[in-house]
Design an enzyme around this catalytic site. Sequence first.
Site, PDB file in Angstrom:
ATOM      1  N   ASP A  77       0.362  -5.162  11.906  1.00 50.71           N
ATOM      2  CA  ASP A  77      -0.385  -5.294  10.662  1.00 50.71           C
ATOM      3  C   ASP A  77      -1.082  -6.646  10.654  1.00 50.71           C
ATOM      4  OD1 ASP A  77      -1.304  -4.299   8.253  1.00 50.71           O
ATOM      5  OD2 ASP A  77       0.257  -5.296   7.101  1.00 50.71           O
TER       6      ASP A  77
ATOM      7  N   ASP B  55       0.563  -0.037   3.207  1.00 51.53           N
ATOM      8  CA  ASP B  55       1.667  -0.821   3.752  1.00 51.53           C
ATOM      9  C   ASP B  55       2.476  -1.365   2.574  1.00 51.53           C
ATOM     10  OD1 ASP B  55       3.129  -2.057   5.886  1.00 51.53           O
ATOM     11  OD2 ASP B  55       2.209  -3.945   5.321  1.00 51.53           O
TER      12      ASP B  55
ATOM     13  N   TYR C 153      -4.113  -9.345   8.820  1.00 52.60           N
ATOM     14  CA  TYR C 153      -4.301  -9.996   7.524  1.00 52.60           C
ATOM     15  C   TYR C 153      -5.781 -10.344   7.383  1.00 52.60           C
ATOM     16  CZ  TYR C 153      -2.500 -13.022   3.684  1.00 52.60           C
ATOM     17  OH  TYR C 153      -2.179 -13.598   2.479  1.00 52.60           O
TER      18      TYR C 153
ATOM     19  N   THR D  98      -4.394  -5.938   3.624  1.00 56.69           N
ATOM     20  CA  THR D  98      -4.915  -5.530   2.319  1.00 56.69           C
ATOM     21  C   THR D  98      -6.378  -5.929   2.177  1.00 56.69           C
ATOM     22  OG1 THR D  98      -2.712  -5.887   1.412  1.00 56.69           O
ATOM     23  CG2 THR D  98      -4.501  -5.645  -0.156  1.00 56.69           C
TER      24      THR D  98
ATOM     25  N   GLN E 191      10.308 -10.131  -0.192  1.00 55.54           N
ATOM     26  CA  GLN E 191       9.400 -10.889   0.669  1.00 55.54           C
ATOM     27  C   GLN E 191       9.395 -12.376   0.316  1.00 55.54           C
ATOM     28  OE1 GLN E 191       5.368  -9.466   0.453  1.00 55.54           O
ATOM     29  NE2 GLN E 191       4.701 -10.614   2.241  1.00 55.54           N
TER      30      GLN E 191
ATOM     31  N   ARG F 143      -0.155 -21.633  -3.378  1.00 55.58           N
ATOM     32  CA  ARG F 143      -0.755 -22.913  -2.998  1.00 55.58           C
ATOM     33  C   ARG F 143      -2.115 -23.033  -3.681  1.00 55.58           C
ATOM     34  NH1 ARG F 143       0.719 -20.267   1.484  1.00 55.58           N
ATOM     35  NH2 ARG F 143      -1.461 -19.778   1.908  1.00 55.58           N
TER      36      ARG F 143
ATOM     37  N   GLU G 145      -0.250  -1.684  -0.818  1.00 49.33           N
ATOM     38  CA  GLU G 145      -1.323  -2.473  -0.214  1.00 49.33           C
ATOM     39  C   GLU G 145      -2.381  -1.521   0.318  1.00 49.33           C
ATOM     40  OE1 GLU G 145       0.070  -5.347   2.593  1.00 49.33           O
ATOM     41  OE2 GLU G 145       0.921  -6.617   1.036  1.00 49.33           O
TER      42      GLU G 145
ATOM     43  N   SER H 207       5.830   2.689   5.568  1.00 48.32           N
ATOM     44  CA  SER H 207       4.376   2.596   5.499  1.00 48.32           C
ATOM     45  C   SER H 207       3.866   4.029   5.491  1.00 48.32           C
ATOM     46  CB  SER H 207       3.788   1.838   6.693  1.00 48.32           C
ATOM     47  OG  SER H 207       4.256   0.502   6.730  1.00 48.32           O
TER      48      SER H 207
ATOM     49  N   HIS I 227      -8.112 -11.080  -0.330  1.00 48.59           N
ATOM     50  CA  HIS I 227      -6.682 -10.902  -0.593  1.00 48.59           C
ATOM     51  C   HIS I 227      -5.913 -12.152  -0.175  1.00 48.59           C
ATOM     52  CE1 HIS I 227      -2.721  -9.017  -0.761  1.00 48.59           C
ATOM     53  NE2 HIS I 227      -2.507  -9.417   0.476  1.00 48.59           N
TER      54      HIS I 227
END
Length: 431
Positions: free
Chosen positions: A134, A241, A136, A366, A248, A150, A207, A265, A141
């Site tokens: 997977d 997903d 990113y 996502t 998490q 952050r 997601e 998933s 997102h």
Amino acid sequence: MTRPTIDHTHNAAATSWVEGANGHPDFPVQNLPFGVFSTDGEDARGCVAISDFVLDLRNVYDADLMEDGDDLLHYASLATLNDFFAMPNGPSQLRAKLFAALTDDGYKSAMEPCLVPMEQAHMHLPFEIRDYTDFYTGIHHAVNIGSLFRPDNPLLPNYKHVPIGYHGRASSIRVSGTDVKRPSGQQKPAEEGGMPEFGPSKRLDYELEMAIWIGQGNELGDPIPVGEAEEHIAGISILNDWSARDIQAWEYQPLGPFLAKNFASTVSPWVVTMDALAPYRTAQPARAEGDPEPLPYLQHDTSAAAFGVTMEVHLTTPKMRQDGDAPFRLSKGPMTAMYWTAAQLVAHHSVGGCNMQPGDLLGTGTLTSGEEGGEGSLIELTEGGKKAITLPNGETRTFLEDGDEVVMVAYAEKDGFARIGLGECRAVITR
């Protein structure tokens, strides 16, 4: 890079003898995605979607209905499509042969008995999934999620240099329509230094992603150049997903996702081929001013490297279904929200010598549009659970509750061409 070209199989004026195929929003004859199905009491076998039917390729093969296509039909009719999509140009050739037969009335009487109504077809995973990665790639997102943790520095410094990904769990991937059991696990202590809680996830999320399937693989130690990467892609599907956000948040440092992701998933059953997608290719969105150029091994022609696919996610609750209410659309956005192209994902995955195999699944991560209403997850829509969504019937949600059903759809449309769809990716949350 050799990309499929627009040809007669994309002609919007082409018509099929199959009832309801002409103008079908998902499966006109211009699409013909491959899948695997079974009927009661019979083994799984390969098929293609056409209108509201599946064309049973084993019956077509057994009846010897197509000339010069026996080998292709044999592999496409098996219980998994791994060997079929590993054949160079095999899927392209068979799709063209099937298009010819399904648009020729001369085949109707012999081939019509091979059509099975979709409501009688039990769909299976199209591949034996050997590995799952997977990525990113959804930059909007990534910014939204990073901003929750952050606010002053949402993107880590490596994001715009390297396609970020993690090795997912292939064994828990299920086909659309399979229930998802709410996972249990450790959750962050309520107070600093306290003991973690254990129990069912209270912050279960979806997601909105796309699946990129590997067709032809590569040998261990023999990387796939970015200019050849698309030749190794079988096609795309829809991917959900699922994420347990509370699990998490406690476990992801220092090594990333684990139990929060490995419980399930969900993937749609149809593999929409690169050939079918040819008219809907579009330019990869330009990088923002000041963003670094990709390193040389990731540089390629991006003028038609993205997919003009629209994605949507819908929700129904038990009460909505009981009352006969329509599903509520939570978000809508484009697949072009990917910061990295599909070719770059394949090239990067293999650059260290990793051997990609037929049936490997790559998730895009996502895909959030960057516009209001285009958030690809509940954690974004609810600002981390702080802002509840009010549904049309007055119910509210911050995260998914038992009995909720998430339904994702995707489609491609362009002036002058028939609209094609990728079907549905759906699942109900159970306890």
